[in-house]
Structure formats: C-alpha cells, structure tokens
Design a protein around this motif. Structure first.
Motif, PDB file in Angstrom:
ATOM      1  N   GLY A 153       0.773  -1.052  -0.144  1.00 14.19           N
ATOM      2  CA  GLY A 153      -0.089  -0.141  -0.520  1.00 14.19           C
ATOM      3  C   GLY A 153       0.677   1.156  -0.002  1.00 14.19           C
ATOM      4  N   TYR A 154       0.219   2.204   0.704  1.00 16.38           N
ATOM      5  CA  TYR A 154       1.077   3.507  -0.532  1.00 16.38           C
ATOM      6  C   TYR A 154       0.526   4.454   0.579  1.00 16.38           C
ATOM      7  N   PHE A 155       1.662   5.974   0.872  1.00 16.64           N
ATOM      8  CA  PHE A 155       1.345   6.717   1.733  1.00 16.64           C
ATOM      9  C   PHE A 155       1.968   8.121   1.014  1.00 16.64           C
ATOM     10  N   LEU A 156       1.085   8.424   0.674  1.00 16.98           N
ATOM     11  CA  LEU A 156       1.236   9.798   0.022  1.00 16.98           C
ATOM     12  C   LEU A 156       0.432  11.378   1.265  1.00 16.98           C
ATOM     13  N   ALA A 157       1.638  12.248   1.447  1.00 21.10           N
ATOM     14  CA  ALA A 157       2.033  12.913   2.525  1.00 21.10           C
ATOM     15  C   ALA A 157       2.670  14.090   2.120  1.00 21.10           C
ATOM     16  N   ILE A 158       1.586  15.460   2.543  1.00 21.79           N
ATOM     17  CA  ILE A 158       2.820  16.562   2.737  1.00 21.79           C
ATOM     18  C   ILE A 158       3.941  16.392   3.871  1.00 21.79           C
ATOM     19  N   VAL A 159       4.946  16.618   4.112  1.00 21.50           N
ATOM     20  CA  VAL A 159       5.725  16.808   5.464  1.00 21.50           C
ATOM     21  C   VAL A 159       6.626  17.790   5.487  1.00 21.50           C
ATOM     22  N   GLY A 160       7.682  17.910   6.396  1.00 18.05           N
ATOM     23  CA  GLY A 160       8.118  19.495   6.650  1.00 18.05           C
ATOM     24  C   GLY A 160       9.514  19.178   5.449  1.00 18.05           C
ATOM     25  N   PHE A 161      10.589  20.286   5.073  1.00 19.51           N
ATOM     26  CA  PHE A 161      11.606  20.358   4.066  1.00 19.51           C
ATOM     27  C   PHE A 161      12.366  20.924   4.992  1.00 19.51           C
ATOM     28  N   GLU A 162      12.339  21.845   6.335  1.00 20.69           N
ATOM     29  CA  GLU A 162      13.375  22.179   6.659  1.00 20.69           C
ATOM     30  C   GLU A 162      12.890  21.898   8.547  1.00 20.69           C
ATOM     31  N   ARG A 163      13.273  22.313   9.635  1.00 15.67           N
ATOM     32  CA  ARG A 163      13.427  22.277  11.082  1.00 15.67           C
ATOM     33  C   ARG A 163      13.171  23.504  11.177  1.00 15.67           C
ATOM     34  N   TRP A 164      11.747  23.233  11.912  1.00 16.37           N
ATOM     35  CA  TRP A 164      10.752  24.534  12.417  1.00 16.37           C
ATOM     36  C   TRP A 164       9.714  23.721  13.153  1.00 16.37           C
ATOM     37  N   THR A 165       9.455  24.689  14.017  1.00 17.91           N
ATOM     38  CA  THR A 165       8.450  24.302  15.235  1.00 17.91           C
ATOM     39  C   THR A 165       8.574  25.902  15.868  1.00 17.91           C
ATOM     40  N   PRO A 203       7.226  24.074  -2.968  1.00 12.73           N
ATOM     41  CA  PRO A 203       7.347  25.387  -2.490  1.00 12.73           C
ATOM     42  C   PRO A 203       5.691  26.551  -2.409  1.00 12.73           C
ATOM     43  N   GLU A 204       5.878  27.090  -0.804  1.00 12.34           N
ATOM     44  CA  GLU A 204       5.110  28.407  -1.033  1.00 12.34           C
ATOM     45  C   GLU A 204       5.807  29.293  -0.212  1.00 12.34           C
ATOM     46  N   GLY A 205       5.336  30.517  -1.339  1.00 16.56           N
ATOM     47  CA  GLY A 205       6.098  31.721  -0.829  1.00 16.56           C
ATOM     48  C   GLY A 205       7.596  31.376  -0.630  1.00 16.56           C
ATOM     49  N   SER A 206       8.239  32.025  -0.096  1.00 23.66           N
ATOM     50  CA  SER A 206       9.923  31.771   0.483  1.00 23.66           C
ATOM     51  C   SER A 206      10.244  30.186   0.961  1.00 23.66           C
ATOM     52  N   ALA A 207       9.125  29.788   1.868  1.00 18.98           N
ATOM     53  CA  ALA A 207      10.137  28.288   2.246  1.00 18.98           C
ATOM     54  C   ALA A 207       9.050  27.653   0.887  1.00 18.98           C
ATOM     55  N   GLY A 208       8.455  26.263   2.031  1.00 16.79           N
ATOM     56  CA  GLY A 208       8.157  25.696   1.201  1.00 16.79           C
ATOM     57  C   GLY A 208       8.021  23.868   1.698  1.00 16.79           C
ATOM     58  N   HIS A 209       7.180  22.317   1.829  1.00 16.01           N
ATOM     59  CA  HIS A 209       7.272  21.755   2.628  1.00 16.01           C
ATOM     60  C   HIS A 209       7.643  20.625   1.480  1.00 16.01           C
ATOM     61  N   THR A 210       7.399  19.043   1.585  1.00 15.98           N
ATOM     62  CA  THR A 210       7.993  17.842   0.740  1.00 15.98           C
ATOM     63  C   THR A 210       7.488  17.002   0.836  1.00 15.98           C
ATOM     64  N   LEU A 211       7.011  16.709  -0.580  1.00 14.81           N
ATOM     65  CA  LEU A 211       5.430  15.755  -0.191  1.00 14.81           C
ATOM     66  C   LEU A 211       6.085  14.609  -0.790  1.00 14.81           C
ATOM     67  N   VAL A 212       5.613  13.706  -0.392  1.00 13.29           N
ATOM     68  CA  VAL A 212       6.757  12.192  -0.267  1.00 13.29           C
ATOM     69  C   VAL A 212       5.871  10.450  -0.921  1.00 13.29           C
ATOM     70  N   LEU A 213       5.770  10.519  -2.039  1.00  8.76           N
ATOM     71  CA  LEU A 213       5.829   8.883  -1.531  1.00  8.76           C
ATOM     72  C   LEU A 213       6.151   7.795  -1.291  1.00  8.76           C
ATOM     73  N   ALA A 214       5.784   7.234  -0.049  1.00  4.84           N
ATOM     74  CA  ALA A 214       6.372   5.726   0.541  1.00  4.84           C
ATOM     75  C   ALA A 214       5.440   4.690  -0.365  1.00  4.84           C
ATOM     76  N   GLN A 215       6.084   3.561   0.665  1.00  2.00           N
ATOM     77  CA  GLN A 215       5.133   1.994   0.012  1.00  2.00           C
ATOM     78  C   GLN A 215       5.410   1.504   0.974  1.00  2.00           C
ATOM     79  N   ALA A 216       3.898   0.248   1.431  1.00  2.00           N
ATOM     80  CA  ALA A 216       4.852  -0.071   2.791  1.00  2.00           C
ATOM     81  C   ALA A 216       5.428  -1.747   2.295  1.00  2.00           C
ATOM     82  N   ILE A 217       5.712  -1.739   3.392  1.00  2.38           N
ATOM     83  CA  ILE A 217       6.604  -3.117   2.819  1.00  2.38           C
ATOM     84  C   ILE A 217       6.375  -4.428   3.888  1.00  2.38           C
TER      85      ILE A 217
END
Length: 217
Positions: A153-165, A203-217
């Motif tokens: 199965g697949y996991f498609l998600a937006i996660v962070g690109f740089e460390r920030w909180t 990209p989003e403005g001056s920053a952005g996120h990571t879109l990642v597709l992963a697959q369950a093993i």
C-alpha cells in the motif's frame, strides 16, 4: 517528566483542533480553495490524487488522515470511486466534510490516539496535517500508518522540508506547527517500513514542504 511531555504534546494537538474549529471556513472555501491572502495553493491536489490513482485498483480503500473539511483532497479521492474514510479531530471540519463530500465516510478523532484494524487500507494520504502534530507523535504515528496499510500500500503525504516549530496567529486563531527536515522524514519512513519511492519540494512563498510517496513493505 514523561507525563509532562505527553501532556504538553496533547495540549499542542488540542490547540490545533480548537484553531481549526474557529478558522475552518477562512482556511478553505466550500470548493476547496485556499484563502487568497496567503501563499497557499490547492490546485496541485488534483495532480497528486491523479498520480496516486494510477497506482491503485478500482474501489481501493483510502484513508485521508487529517482530512479537514474534505475539500479538495477527500472529494477528489471519492470522485475517483475509491472507498474513502476521512479522519479529522475538528468537529467543525468533520461537519462540513460530511455535507461537502457525501460520497465518503468521516470520523472525528485525534490521529495520534486513533486505532484501526491492521491491513485495512490500500493507501493513506495526509496533506498539510502531519505538520501540525508534535514531532515525537509524528514519528510514533508512522509505524501505525504502516500497520493500517496492506502490504504494498501507498502513503502519500506532505511533511516538512526544513526544521521549524512555532505557534503563530493563523486567520485570527493560535496555530501550532512542527516540522522535521526532509532527510529526517525520509529516514523515519524507512525505519517504519515505509521506504520512500520519491519525494519533491513543494514551494510555498519563501519556504515550502516535502511531498513524499512511500510504499509499505
């Protein structure tokens, strides 16, 4: 100390829940459009769902984790004739989702504490939701997502690109974010049995996120 940390994480998640109860309609209109005063976009959701759909069988079971008001992502998945369950902990978001996307099922719950039967889904998607979850909770959630997925199965998600909180005003409500960096997310996914197939900078403005597709093993 462990109890205090757990309570702090829970309070951060509750801040997000209360925030989206307040800002739901300012954040997304009924068509799924982003508020025009921000740099956010939603036009690329259709392309992301199309890419995932090409990998899936008809009537595949899909979990939209942090579905919000169900637009645009849950609606796009339902329009592909997938069997979709949307999960979100904001009562306002879920109420709107049930009205806006009658072709999907919805449940109100905190994704961090929610449980479901193993191997129940062919795909899990999560767009701009994990980044509101405290990092320790994010990392602990990934093995659970792997269990919910069927092998392959697949996991498609937006996660962070740089460390920030941080906690900032967002459409008039306090909102919490927690991002690890791209390399950390890819390592966590691999450790959880969800090796990434690809990742992209969004990209989003001056920053952005990571879109990642992963697959369950």
């Amino acid at each position: 100390m462990a109890d205090a940390d757990r309570d702090l994480r829970a309070s951060r998640r509750d801040l997000v829940r209360r925030g989206y109860d307040v800002i739901s309609r300012a954040y997304r209109d009924d068509e799924g459009g982003a508020n025009p005063v921000t740099d956010e976009r939603t036009d690329h959701y259709e392309r992301w769902v199309d890419e995932l759909a090409k990998l899936m069988a008809p009537r595949a079971r899909v979990l939209d984790l942090g579905c919000g008001a169900g637009v645009p992502a849950t609606k796009l998945l339902a329009e592909k004739n997938f069997d979709v369950l949307g999960l979100d902990f904001s009562a306002v978001q879920i109420e709107r989702a049930r009205e806006l996307v009658p072709g999907a099922d919805f449940e109100q719950a905190d994704m961090v504490t929610w449980e479901h039967a193993p191997a129940s889904f062919d795909a899990v998607v999560s767009f701009y939701a994990l980044i509101h979850v405290p990092l320790e909770d994010q990392r602990n959630l990934l093995p659970k997502i792997r269990r919910w997925l069927r092998p392959g199965g697949y996991f498609l998600a937006i996660v962070g690109f740089e460390r920030w909180t941080g906690i900032e005003d967002y459409f008039g409500a306090a909102m919490f974010w927690d991002h690890a960096d791209r390399k950390t997310y890819l390592a966590w996914l691999t450790e959880a049995g969800l090796p990434p197939l690809w990742d992209r900078f969004v990209p989003e403005g001056s920053a952005g996120h990571t879109l990642v597709l992963a697959q369950a093993i």
